[in-house]
Design a protein around this motif. Structure first.
Motif, mmCIF file in Angstrom:
data_model
loop_
_atom_site.group_PDB
_atom_site.id
_atom_site.type_symbol
_atom_site.label_atom_id
_atom_site.label_comp_id
_atom_site.label_asym_id
_atom_site.label_seq_id
_atom_site.Cartn_x
_atom_site.Cartn_y
_atom_site.Cartn_z
ATOM 1 N N SER A 398 -42.679 -66.879 33.829
ATOM 2 C CA SER A 398 -42.303 -66.040 32.683
ATOM 3 C C SER A 398 -43.292 -66.206 31.547
ATOM 4 C CB SER A 398 -40.889 -66.403 32.202
ATOM 5 O OG SER A 398 -39.933 -66.118 33.189
ATOM 6 N N GLN A 399 -43.689 -67.456 31.272
ATOM 7 C CA GLN A 399 -44.643 -67.703 30.196
ATOM 8 C C GLN A 399 -46.024 -67.132 30.548
ATOM 9 O OE1 GLN A 399 -44.595 -71.750 28.817
ATOM 10 N NE2 GLN A 399 -46.140 -71.388 27.223
ATOM 11 N N MET A 400 -46.395 -67.208 31.838
ATOM 12 C CA MET A 400 -47.674 -66.641 32.294
ATOM 13 C C MET A 400 -47.687 -65.131 32.063
ATOM 14 S SD MET A 400 -50.618 -67.441 33.850
ATOM 15 C CE MET A 400 -50.296 -68.996 34.720
ATOM 16 N N LEU A 401 -46.596 -64.462 32.420
ATOM 17 C CA LEU A 401 -46.517 -63.007 32.258
ATOM 18 C C LEU A 401 -46.479 -62.619 30.786
ATOM 19 C CD1 LEU A 401 -43.952 -62.162 35.088
ATOM 20 C CD2 LEU A 401 -46.430 -61.994 35.172
ATOM 21 N N ALA A 402 -45.799 -63.426 29.986
ATOM 22 C CA ALA A 402 -45.755 -63.148 28.551
ATOM 23 C C ALA A 402 -47.139 -63.294 27.918
ATOM 24 C CB ALA A 402 -44.766 -64.090 27.871
#
Length: 589
Positions: A398-402
């Protein structure tokens, strides 16, 4: 630390073979011609044939293949292209446009490395059947140096390991068989992996590995000088393009990197930490020789100018170039470089806990570090932990995509297909998705994809233990005068191919059952073959082939092994590769 060069093979024969093949193709279009080259083939072409050779066989003008066709200045046009859909569509547009204005123009299309059926079909669909002549050009391994060969098949890793297209194995097998035809049958053969199995030939030792047998090596930061050059400037077909500030001029300059440059040959495999001091010492020696000239007699000065001055000036320029390159690399490293190395090496050795690595990765994502850097660390974290828990994966993904955009959901899926990322099985409930939250859609899709992940990893930790890839922490690894291949990673890790080849060469003759059993912990299957008892054994020359790209770190480790084992080792691969290239090759564009 120069490897043995007196044994066996003159690899320059391979360059001449490829050059002769190219000449025969050009002569199929007799007379004057313009040559339009796929950009990805230009470095390879430079290695095989220079402009003088091309012009002697009728090539008038040379152009890079781009969307806008170059002006027609000759009655013949020869295209040199890869079997790429995009490049062939551009080519077709060229031909349609040019034939409308120049109906008598003769067009020849040379497909590298092989003319495959779908290319013919595509050109027929474009209405070009009979409007052009098709050829193929199959280059052999291209010598980047005396002990490093490449087919420059830069897309092989993605094509084979992600897309499942192993057709490129045909070209590798043909190239290996050419080596066998030139230098004789190889009695001892060890092949590990799907692609390796497909190219095993009837050819003293041959080792073939798939890239997925060791993902950790390209994911780790390269610490040899040559590896650092590749990471920071990029080495393509054995040539580096230094920026103006490194070469001391306004424009960048391309510099070939090989053992013919004795200074570079002495530093290429050194640990980066010892390169600057070596160069400074050599520079002082050169300056001392120049100062001696001030006290020479006229006769001595004449002899000095005739025999030594030019060499000293060239040596001084080379030393200055590499000192500036070292300075540029040192300035460009991130402020947290030491933390990065500590984290990477802690992951492979187990010296630091996973929580510290996870915290550092989250920090890198929060600071919007480059995508490839973050993906490399994410994959290394996953591999060395034998897979991630659903909670860990969800949070980090999720943090990577954000940080980098939700389009990279496809990138993460590609990395999972390659087993570079892995997690335990998951269900929708375990992801903790709140369907009423503003992030419902992306979290829901992430949960669905997570549930399809491979089960708990492939057992990298067990493989590292079985193959003894992690040196004894109590053992001192000399980084300045190394005797152990693990020096390439500060003694934290030994590349798989260096470890396996070293174990095999330590016992002359057939591969031991212990070695073959240890390979069972790696992904893929192993095939071995030994010469019948009593068969003559040739000189101690080993060919090591990596399917999917070899790193300069692995080459350095094998060069050290060549010295310590007294064996000439020649490294061949579909291409050279580094961690950024490995990851960016599967990034969703």
């Amino acid at each position: 630390m120069s490897p043995p060069q007196s044994l066996g093979l003159d690899v320059e024969i391979l360059r001449r073979l490829s050059s002769d093949r190219l000449v025969r193709v050009l002569e199929d279009a007799p007379g004057a011609k313009d040559l339009i080259i796929d950009g990805d083939l230009m470095k390879m072409l430079d290695r095989i044939a220079g402009a003088t050779l091309l012009r002697s066989h009728g090539v008038d003008k040379m152009y890079r293949l781009e969307r806008v066709p170059p002006p027609v200045q000759s009655s013949q046009r020869v295209y040199l292209v890869r079997p790429s859909l995009l490049q062939l569509k551009i080519l077709a547009d060229h031909v349609h446009s040019d034939h409308a204005a120049h109906p008598d123009l003769h067009v020849h299309v040379v497909v590298v490395p092989r003319l495959v059926s779908w290319v013919t079909g595509l050109l027929e669909e474009e209405g070009l059947y009979g409007a052009l002549t098709l050829h193929e050009f199959c280059p052999d391994f291209i010598p980047l140096d005396d002990d490093l060969l490449s087919l420059e098949m830069t897309s092989f890793f993605r094509d084979a390991f992600l897309e499942g297209d192993f057709s490129g194995c045909v070209d590798v097998a043909r190239a290996i068989n050419t080596l066998q035809g030139l230098f004789g049958q190889i009695p001892y053969v060890l092949a590990h992996g799907r692609a390796a199995k497909a190219v095993m030939p009837e050819i003293s030792h041959l080792f073939i590995f798939d890239r997925d047998a060791d993902y950790v090596t390209p994911l780790l930061t390269q610490l040899t000088y040559e590896g650092a050059l590749d990471d920071h400037f990029g080495i393509n077909a054995g040539v580096v393009e230094f920026p103006g500030e490194v070469v001391g001029q306004d424009a960048p300059r391309k510099v070939p990197l090989n053992s013919k440059d004795t200074i570079y040959d002495n530093i290429r495999n050194k640990h980066f930490a010892s390169v600057s001091s070596y160069l400074i010492t050599k520079a002082k020696e050169v300056n001392a020789k120049k100062e001696q000239a001030q006290n020479m007699t006229a006769s001595q000065m004449k002899d000095f100018v005739a025999n030594e001055l030019r060499t000293l000036q060239s040596c001084h320029a080379t030393l200055a170039l590499h000192l500036r390159a070292c300075e540029s690399i040192t300035k460009s490293v991130k402020q947290d470089f030491e933390t990065q190395l500590t984290t990477e090496h802690g992951l492979v050795t187990g010296a630091s806990n996973a929580g510290q690595a996870r915290k550092f990765l989250k920090n890198c994502l929060a600071r919007m570090q480059p995508l490839t850097d973050n993906l490399r660390l994410f994959c290394l974290y996953s591999l060395t932990q034998d897979g991630l828990s659903p909670k860990d994966y969800k949070q980090l993904a999720s943090q990577m995509l954000a940080a980098h955009g939700h389009k990279h959901l496809i990138t993460l899926n590609n990395l999972r297909q390659l087993n570079l990322l892995c997690a335990t099985e998951s269900s929708a409930s375990s992801t903790g998705v709140n369907r009423d939250s503003s992030g419902t859609n992306i979290q829901g899709r992430l949960a669905q994809v997570t549930s399809l992940l491979p089960k708990k990893g492939q057992g990298w930790r067990a493989a590292a233990k079985r193959l003894r890839l992690i040196p004894d922490p109590d053992k001192t690894i000399d980084l300045h005068n190394p005797s152990d291949p693990s020096y390439v990673f500060n003694g934290a890790y030994t590349p798989v191919m260096a470890k396996v080849v070293g174990e095999a060469l330590s016992v002359r003759g057939a591969f031991t059952q212990t070695l073959l059993d240890s390979l069972k912990v790696l992904p893929g299957t192993t095939i071995s073959r030994a010469a019948p008892p009593g068969s003559p054994v040739g000189p101690h020359v080993a060919l090591v082939v990596m399917m999917g790209g070899v790193t300069y770190t692995e080459v350095a480790a094998l060069r050290l092994l060549a010295v310590t084992s007294g064996t000439r080792i020649i490294v061949a691969s579909t291409s050279t590769i580094n961690g950024d290239q490995l990851v960016s090759g599967v990034v969703h564009k």
